[in-house]
Design a protein around this motif. Structure first.
Motif, short mmCIF file in Angstrom:
data_model
loop_
_atom_site.label_atom_id
_atom_site.label_comp_id
_atom_site.label_asym_id
_atom_site.label_seq_id
_atom_site.Cartn_x
_atom_site.Cartn_y
_atom_site.Cartn_z
N MET A 40 0.83 -1.21 0.00
CA MET A 40 0.00 0.00 0.00
C MET A 40 0.87 1.26 0.00
O MET A 40 0.57 2.23 -0.70
CB MET A 40 -0.93 -0.01 1.21
CG MET A 40 -2.00 -1.08 1.13
SD MET A 40 -3.05 -1.16 2.60
CE MET A 40 -3.89 0.41 2.50
N ILE A 41 1.97 1.25 0.78
CA ILE A 41 2.88 2.39 0.79
C ILE A 41 3.53 2.56 -0.58
O ILE A 41 3.57 3.65 -1.15
CB ILE A 41 3.98 2.21 1.86
CG1 ILE A 41 3.36 2.11 3.25
CG2 ILE A 41 4.98 3.35 1.81
CD1 ILE A 41 4.32 1.66 4.32
N MET A 42 4.03 1.45 -1.13
CA MET A 42 4.67 1.50 -2.44
C MET A 42 3.71 2.02 -3.51
O MET A 42 4.08 2.85 -4.34
CB MET A 42 5.19 0.11 -2.80
CG MET A 42 5.93 0.03 -4.14
SD MET A 42 4.84 -0.22 -5.56
CE MET A 42 4.31 -1.92 -5.26
N SER A 43 2.47 1.55 -3.48
CA SER A 43 1.49 1.98 -4.48
C SER A 43 1.20 3.47 -4.37
O SER A 43 1.00 4.15 -5.38
CB SER A 43 0.19 1.18 -4.32
OG SER A 43 0.42 -0.19 -4.59
N SER A 44 1.16 3.97 -3.13
CA SER A 44 0.93 5.41 -2.93
C SER A 44 2.08 6.23 -3.53
O SER A 44 1.85 7.24 -4.20
CB SER A 44 0.80 5.71 -1.43
OG SER A 44 -0.31 5.06 -0.88
#
Length: 213
Positions: A40-44
């Motif tokens: 989720m962090i990477m996608s953000s």
């Protein structure tokens, strides 16, 4: 390049984007944690970067500005324990230069005539300090140079005997193959990494090799 995850989803980022005929943007990163939270962090971060690259008014060659903007986004949407290391750089194929900003990511290597030089870091991880002011560095490239970027899943890969692969493992792995293609060097490093990891601990792993023709 190769990007693999320890679980079904992972937090490593590896992006190569053509900006125009002569410039290419490169990003490599590693989100804190594992599996879904890290993804989720990477996608953000990936979404924030992509939105900047698509904006006609954005200074996407200003690597320190890009990192500042991504950092602001991540700081706003994540708690303090969620952060990301990342390097964003731009290769200019006319000037044969690599300009980059490194936010706490493992130091990339420039390999020239078999000798490795570690590039710089420029400070804080993304998402930790709200208005952190990043800087940038540039390195002149030459025909035959190799640029090797990786996540800590490569450098900190732990063998069965509790020994890390480290950047020295990367340098040792390409000995004898640096005169080959970027694909040759990539496979040489990855093969040695797989042998090192046999029976050991694996994390998300990303490796990107670029060769100057």
């Amino acid at each position: 390049g190769i990007c693999t995850s320890r679980y079904e989803l992972g937090g490593d980022l590896c992006e190569v984007s053509c900006l125009d005929e002569r410039t290419t943007a490169i990003a490599i990163g590693d989100a804190s944690g594992d599996s879904v939270p890290a993804a989720m962090i990477m996608s953000s971060v990936r979404g924030a970067m992509r939105s900047l690259l698509l904006r006609p008014d954005a200074d996407v060659r200003g690597t320190e500005w890009v990192m500042h903007e991504i950092n602001r986004v991540l700081y706003d949407i994540t708690p303090a324990h969620q952060f990301m290391s990342m390097l964003y750089g731009v290769i200019d194929s006319d000037a044969l230069s690599f300009t980059y900003t490194n936010a706490g990511h493992p130091l990339p290597l420039v390999i020239r005539e078999g000798q490795a030089q570690a590039l710089k870091s420029h400070g804080m991880l993304l998402g930790v300090v709200e208005n952190y002011q990043y800087t940038k560095s540039s390195v002149q490239l030459a025909a035959g140079d190799l640029l090797v970027l990786y996540s800590d899943g490569v450098s900190e890969a732990m063998s069965r005997g509790r020994k890390m692969f480290r950047s020295e493992g990367i340098v040792d792995a390409f000995e004898g193959s640096h005169s080959g293609s970027a694909q040759d060097v990539l496979h040489s490093i990855w093969s040695k990494l797989e042998s090192h990891l046999r029976g050991g601990e694996a994390d998300d792993r990303t490796l990107l090799v670029i060769k100057v023709r």
